[in-house]
Design a protein around this motif. Structure first.
Motif, short mmCIF file in Angstrom:
data_model
loop_
_atom_site.label_atom_id
_atom_site.label_comp_id
_atom_site.label_asym_id
_atom_site.label_seq_id
_atom_site.Cartn_x
_atom_site.Cartn_y
_atom_site.Cartn_z
N ILE B 244 0.84 -1.21 0.00
CA ILE B 244 0.00 0.00 0.00
C ILE B 244 0.87 1.26 0.00
N ASN B 247 2.38 1.86 -3.40
CA ASN B 247 1.35 2.38 -4.32
C ASN B 247 1.03 3.84 -4.04
N GLN B 251 2.94 5.63 -7.19
CA GLN B 251 2.19 5.38 -8.41
C GLN B 251 2.00 6.65 -9.22
N ALA B 367 -6.29 0.43 2.64
CA ALA B 367 -6.32 0.72 1.20
C ALA B 367 -5.45 1.94 0.94
N SER B 368 -5.05 2.09 -0.29
CA SER B 368 -4.19 3.20 -0.71
C SER B 368 -4.97 4.51 -0.74
N ARG B 370 -4.64 6.70 -2.80
CA ARG B 370 -4.77 7.09 -4.21
C ARG B 370 -6.19 6.92 -4.75
N PHE B 371 -7.08 6.29 -3.98
CA PHE B 371 -8.46 6.09 -4.48
C PHE B 371 -9.35 7.32 -4.32
N ASP B 373 -10.81 10.01 -5.60
CA ASP B 373 -10.90 10.42 -7.01
C ASP B 373 -12.34 10.17 -7.47
N GLU B 376 -12.67 6.88 -9.46
CA GLU B 376 -12.52 5.70 -8.61
C GLU B 376 -13.74 5.53 -7.69
#
Lengths: 416, 416
Positions: B244, B247, B251, B367-368, B370-371, B373, B376
């Motif tokens: 995680i 990422n 990422q 969870a990362s 990065r979600f 969004d 997403e």
């Protein structure tokens, strides 16, 4: 930055953190303890209010302001009842507003949370001190209050009482803070205290709110002015129209949801207006009108351009005669303050067109504009009536004092 | 007030009125016509962009800015695809958000309506011109765009293209207007155009958004900076935690939902950190740490106080070692920008405490970050990520570009 405001901001933030985690039971206990404390400390509060009243009389404050400033035993009892009423309302915090699972198996929940720290800035009425404290507390927020300088002793007595009650139930006393310094400089600094305040809610006259909007850098919820219209279509039932107009204009002319302007279709004006003038006569309503209205009612004053945009808050009604519903909608959208507007008609298409095309927080078909109110809407409370489009519009109950956050539960997901 | 802005404001208001009544089919037709027009006018757009690029190179604009400014055939195709995608999204306007009957038989409906006129103010990227026009249009709003001066020829070519497409389908071309004057004075005047703008959405760097918040009197939706943390609890599964972190950090390090800080429990730090450092080595991530982290990883730089509040937007990660989850939450709430925060744990109580006590738009368990969004989250679009608590919080899809109004149907009700 003013050091004492900095301290107040830090204390409010710390209190907001505790309130954000507080369970409903303790918040309700605090509200009931506040109600009891108001009655217990009634004498001290009335004495403080008498001091404010004496100073105000010395300073030749206008009678209408004195009325707003005055506390009585009955008014204190009403405040205490208000606090108990807020305790009975459902707690908005923790509500799952929405929730779903994403294709990659993340469980997303949108959960209602407090806004955090709310600034309330208002004029003479000391009951706002108690109302605002109750509603912000129930929604899990800390509040920083800045009332008018005329009410300062009363507000100090009230907020001290509320703070003692908070301590009694084990909640931070800084959940409710009052600025004792009522200078304009400090008020302006509060409006710009972005490091600590999440939102600012001004309550007061249209000019006061305009000034706050100009000065504030903290996000403002605009509450407000109501230049409310009723449009009577050519097919309207005249007795119904007259009953609604009398109610909207005269039941409480000083408030923002009172009717200020009558727009009337030219086909019904010659029949409606004389009957209306007669029906309004016992209510001492001063009528004004455009040229067409003045032809039908020769005794009334000709309205000026300034009239159409004015919120009288008084027993005055200006009448505009229009050729059709399109002209009515154009006139209303041009001059209204986006608060409350009504149409009286039995025509389906008119009712649809009016509710779609009028830009206002509340649009009525065949009802008085006076219903724009958190209690009438069934919210059980009202922090104000928003006339802006962001965040909250129309009567604001407890959910208007909240935000949301997303909680996402995963099991190791990473983004591709 | 600037006369041309006054005119632009009036034109936007008139266009917003038409768009507010427009049906979904015609709005979608406009979006598809815009997509076609971008491809038809591709050569002219690329030529305008080449002119901007040449000027920018002359002015020694930084490479990262040049990358943002550059258009290619592929990027124009992507913009057109984006427009078509927005056409497939459900129309938010007209949704009945809530509805009930009051005790006196008034039928109250809360209906979703457009905000009205939206101001977008942004820096170099010309794709914002097209994205913003598409999303605001779909939600029934007019938009006034003010892009960066480096992109002015490109933005004029793009907005002219979009406006022609609007005319083709019979919608007002002033639904999309671009300020051709890119002076700071005009930008500042736009930020204060309260007579016409309902909301202002800035897109750009943290400093840019801070400046807009300071200058604007129009209500702003703050989009944002992300100083995102991941806390690894003492019980975390190390391989999952490392996956995680890699990422979230690597990422796409330049974006606001990328991880900036690792907070790690002292019980797991001696095991986790060496493995993490090894795993991150191929990604060229520069590590910094507090004293405890530097003891475990002697080769890394000591973080300064400034590091904890900094959004690097780069391949840098600062590590804070803490004694327990309370210390982790205190640290994160002190330094975060209220964007996205995550915990890695298999402990139920920790997961509950972290999601409740962390103050952020999105809080993750396992969870990362990065979600965070709009795509997403499944919104099908994103106008930005709100880091404020008013109106909208977190990823903003089409509903964030709307307001509501109450429609009240009666049969002659007056207030008692």
């Amino acid at each position: 930055m003013d050091t004492s405001l900095e301290t107040i901001g830090q204390q409010a933030t710390a209190a907001a953190y505790v309130l954000g985690q507080a369970d409903t039971a303790i918040k309700n206990q605090a509200l009931l303890a506040m109600a009891d404390a108001l009655l217990t400390h009634q004498d001290a509060i009335l004495q403080a209010n008498a001091n404010d009243m004496a100073k105000a009389a010395e300073n030749q404050v206008r009678q209408v302001m004195l009325d707003r400033l005055l506390l009585t035993e009955a008014r204190i009892t009403a405040m205490a009842d208000g606090l108990r009423q807020v305790a009975t309302l459902p707690d908005p915090i923790g509500e799952v507003v929405a929730g779903w699972r994403t294709p990659n198996n993340l469980d997303v929940k949108q959960v209602r949370v407090p806004l955090g720290v709310i600034g309330m800035i208002y004029e003479a009425r000391p009951n706002v001190t108690v109302d605002a404290a109750a509603l912000t507390l129930k929604a899990g927020n800390a509040v920083v209050l800045r009332g008018g300088k005329e009410a300062i002793e009363t507000n100090i007595a009230l907020s001290d009482t509320l703070r003692q009650a908070l301590v009694q139930v084990g909640l931070p006393k800084d959940s409710v803070q009052l600025l004792h310094d009522t200078s304009h400089e400090t008020a302006n600094a509060l409006m710009q205290l972005t490091a600590y305040l999440d939102v600012l809610i001004p309550r007061g006259s249209a000019n006061f709110i305009k000034m706050v909007l100009k000065t504030a850098t903290v996000p403002v919820i605009e509450t407000g002015a109501g230049n409310c219209h009723i449009y009577v279509a050519e097919d309207a039932a005249i007795p119904e129209a007259i009953a609604i107009i009398i109610n909207a204009k005269t039941q409480r002319p000083s408030v923002c949801n009172a009717m200020e302007k009558l727009v009337v279709n030219q086909a019904i004006a010659p029949t409606l207006l004389p009957q209306l003038a007669q029906a309004l006569a016992p209510y001492n309503v001063t009528l004004k009108g455009d040229a067409q209205a003045c032809e039908i009612l020769p005794d009334i004053e000709l309205a000026t351009e300034a009239d159409w945009g004015t919120e009288y808050n008084d027993l005055i009604l200006a009448i505009k005669v229009v050729s059709d519903i399109d002209a009515a909608i154009t006139h209303i959208n041009r001059y209204n303050t986006k608060h409350s507007e009504a149409i009286i008609t039995n025509n389906y298409q008119y009712s649809q067109q009016f509710t779609k095309q009028i830009d206002a927080a509340v649009v009525y078909v065949n009802a008085s504009t006076r219903f724009t109110d958190g209690f009438e809407f069934g919210f059980g409370a009202e922090i104000g009536i928003s006339t802006q489009k962001l965040h909250a519009r129309g009567p604001m109950g407890l959910p208007a004092l909240t935000s949301t956050k997303y909680i996402v539960n995963g099991d190791g997901q990473i983004r591709a």
